[in-house]
Design a protein around this motif. Structure first.
Motif, PDB file in Angstrom:
ATOM      1  N   ALA A   1      37.394  38.959  30.128  1.00  0.00           N
ATOM      2  CA  ALA A   1      38.956  39.841  30.535  1.00  0.00           C
ATOM      3  C   ALA A   1      39.113  41.078  31.528  1.00  0.00           C
ATOM      4  O   ALA A   1      38.475  41.384  32.185  1.00  0.00           O
ATOM      5  CB  ALA A   1      39.583  40.109  28.951  1.00  0.00           C
ATOM      6  N   CYS A   2      40.573  41.038  31.700  1.00  0.00           N
ATOM      7  CA  CYS A   2      40.744  41.788  33.006  1.00  0.00           C
ATOM      8  C   CYS A   2      40.761  42.826  33.078  1.00  0.00           C
ATOM      9  O   CYS A   2      41.106  43.384  31.464  1.00  0.00           O
ATOM     10  CB  CYS A   2      41.869  41.374  33.230  1.00  0.00           C
ATOM     11  SG  CYS A   2      42.832  42.709  35.118  1.00  0.00           S
TER      12      CYS A   2
ATOM     13  N   GLY B   1      41.768  36.650  29.986  1.00  0.00           N
ATOM     14  CA  GLY B   1      41.282  36.147  30.483  1.00  0.00           C
ATOM     15  C   GLY B   1      41.624  35.312  31.527  1.00  0.00           C
ATOM     16  O   GLY B   1      42.846  35.743  32.590  1.00  0.00           O
ATOM     17  N   GLY B   2      41.507  33.893  32.322  1.00  0.00           N
ATOM     18  CA  GLY B   2      41.899  33.442  32.908  1.00  0.00           C
ATOM     19  C   GLY B   2      40.979  33.400  33.916  1.00  0.00           C
ATOM     20  O   GLY B   2      40.152  34.499  34.155  1.00  0.00           O
TER      21      GLY B   2
ATOM     22  N   PHE C   1      38.400  41.531  37.379  1.00  0.00           N
ATOM     23  CA  PHE C   1      40.405  42.009  37.421  1.00  0.00           C
ATOM     24  C   PHE C   1      41.524  40.542  38.062  1.00  0.00           C
ATOM     25  O   PHE C   1      40.869  39.500  38.409  1.00  0.00           O
ATOM     26  CB  PHE C   1      40.538  43.313  37.905  1.00  0.00           C
ATOM     27  CG  PHE C   1      39.933  44.451  38.020  1.00  0.00           C
ATOM     28  CD1 PHE C   1      41.211  45.497  37.257  1.00  0.00           C
ATOM     29  CD2 PHE C   1      39.009  44.618  38.850  1.00  0.00           C
ATOM     30  CE1 PHE C   1      40.931  46.585  37.544  1.00  0.00           C
ATOM     31  CE2 PHE C   1      38.755  46.337  38.344  1.00  0.00           C
ATOM     32  CZ  PHE C   1      39.452  46.931  37.328  1.00  0.00           C
ATOM     33  N   CYS C   2      42.111  40.405  37.351  1.00  0.00           N
ATOM     34  CA  CYS C   2      42.571  39.124  37.660  1.00  0.00           C
ATOM     35  C   CYS C   2      43.203  39.364  38.343  1.00  0.00           C
ATOM     36  O   CYS C   2      44.035  40.453  38.812  1.00  0.00           O
ATOM     37  CB  CYS C   2      43.747  38.345  36.244  1.00  0.00           C
ATOM     38  SG  CYS C   2      45.317  39.602  36.255  1.00  0.00           S
TER      39      CYS C   2
END
Length: 105
Positions: free
Chosen positions: A59-60, A66-67, A79-80
């Protein structure tokens, strides 16, 4: 003298410093940025999960989503792209996206 509102750097909500009905702003300990009490509680829960063996790059580190994540090559955080752009600016995010190695600020 009226104190200015504090903006949560995680969710963007403005927290009035003088209204006790809102979660009081505080500093997130890892990033040392202002966040509302709700986000600070989420960071605390994420820290507890890490202590229980969860991966810290799931997770960021800023928004806890997430992503797609960019993992820092110098620490354990990820980080996202949206948070990198929001807090570092579009030019910084573009340079980070193009880099083969990236270090968080």
């Amino acid at each position: 003298m009226q104190r200015p509102d504090v903006m949560c750097t995680t969710c963007g909500v403005r927290v009035p410093a003088c209204i006790s009905a809102f979660a009081h702003p505080r500093l997130e300990p890892e990033l040392v940025v202002a966040c509302c009490g709700t986000c600070a509680d989420a960071f605390d829960a994420a820290d507890d999960a890490l202590e229980d063996g969860a991966d810290d790059d799931d997770a960021c580190a800023w928004c806890l989503d997430g992503g797609e994540l960019w993992c820092c090559d110098d620490c354990d955080r990820a980080f996202c792209p949206a948070c990198v752009a929001r807090h570092g600016g579009a030019a910084y995010a573009a340079a980070a996206a193009a880099a083969t190695e990236w270090s968080c600020p």
